[in-house]
Design a protein around this motif. Structure first.
Motif, PDB file in Angstrom:
ATOM      1  N   CYS A  22       0.849  -1.189   0.000  1.00  0.00           N
ATOM      2  CA  CYS A  22       0.000   0.000   0.000  1.00  0.00           C
ATOM      3  C   CYS A  22       0.884   1.238   0.000  1.00  0.00           C
ATOM      4  O   CYS A  22       2.024   1.167   0.465  1.00  0.00           O
ATOM      5  N   THR A  89      -6.777  -6.097  -1.577  1.00  0.00           N
ATOM      6  CA  THR A  89      -6.916  -5.062  -0.551  1.00  0.00           C
ATOM      7  C   THR A  89      -7.202  -3.726  -1.227  1.00  0.00           C
ATOM      8  O   THR A  89      -6.792  -3.507  -2.369  1.00  0.00           O
ATOM      9  N   CYS A  91      -6.425  -1.012   0.637  1.00  0.00           N
ATOM     10  CA  CYS A  91      -5.482  -0.183   1.401  1.00  0.00           C
ATOM     11  C   CYS A  91      -6.204   0.865   2.251  1.00  0.00           C
ATOM     12  O   CYS A  91      -5.642   1.914   2.568  1.00  0.00           O
ATOM     13  N   GLU A 120     -12.306  -2.701   7.576  1.00  0.00           N
ATOM     14  CA  GLU A 120     -12.010  -3.358   6.298  1.00  0.00           C
ATOM     15  C   GLU A 120     -12.880  -2.770   5.201  1.00  0.00           C
ATOM     16  O   GLU A 120     -13.916  -2.159   5.461  1.00  0.00           O
TER      17      GLU A 120
END
Length: 144
Positions: A22, A89, A91, A120
């Motif tokens: 990230c 993800t 990030c 999340e």
């Protein structure tokens, strides 16, 4: 490594690497001119930002960089989809956000009024939407 597209304005190939970290970003590689640029993007806004260009001796002209950023912004759904498919993800975990209106979130500092911490966030490439879960148990759905 996943090739996302080739920038029409610059000729640079745009990639997401499987071992990346990230923030969410793409690598832009122009083999002919010998430069590589990293451009970050977000899952909550359409903003794109140049992170770096290397090597320093081969930095392209500003108009070339502007074309690259414009091409990436136009293909942002493709960049998000590739990052999600490769990295799984957004990030966004542990960042702070507010929900100013239904269907929208804004990243803010921890001290902002009504700020909540993201636990999340799941991205759905087919619908270009984001499901965000906050640490206080609330959720928000965002259509990008």
């Amino acid at each position: 490594m996943s090739r996302v597209f080739v920038s029409e304005g610059t000729g640079a190939a745009i990639y997401v690497f499987s071992d990346d970290h990230c923030p969410a970003h793409v690598h832009s590689r122009h083999r002919g001119d010998g430069w590589i640029a990293r451009v970050k993007f977000s899952y909550v806004s359409d903003a794109v930002e140049l992170i770096s260009i290397a090597p320093a001796k081969n930095i392209p002209l500003q108009r070339v960089v502007n074309r690259l950023l414009s091409d990436i912004q136009k293909r942002l759904p493709d960049c998000r989809r590739s990052w999600w498919m490769v990295r799984r993800t957004t990030c966004l975990a542990n960042q702070w956000a507010v929900v100013p209106e239904r269907g929208r979130i804004e990243l803010v500092s921890e001290t902002a009024p009504n700020a909540k911490q993201i636990s999340e966030a799941q991205y759905a490439p087919e619908s270009e939407s984001l499901q965000v879960a906050f640490r206080d148990g609330t959720t928000a759905q965002v259509k990008l």
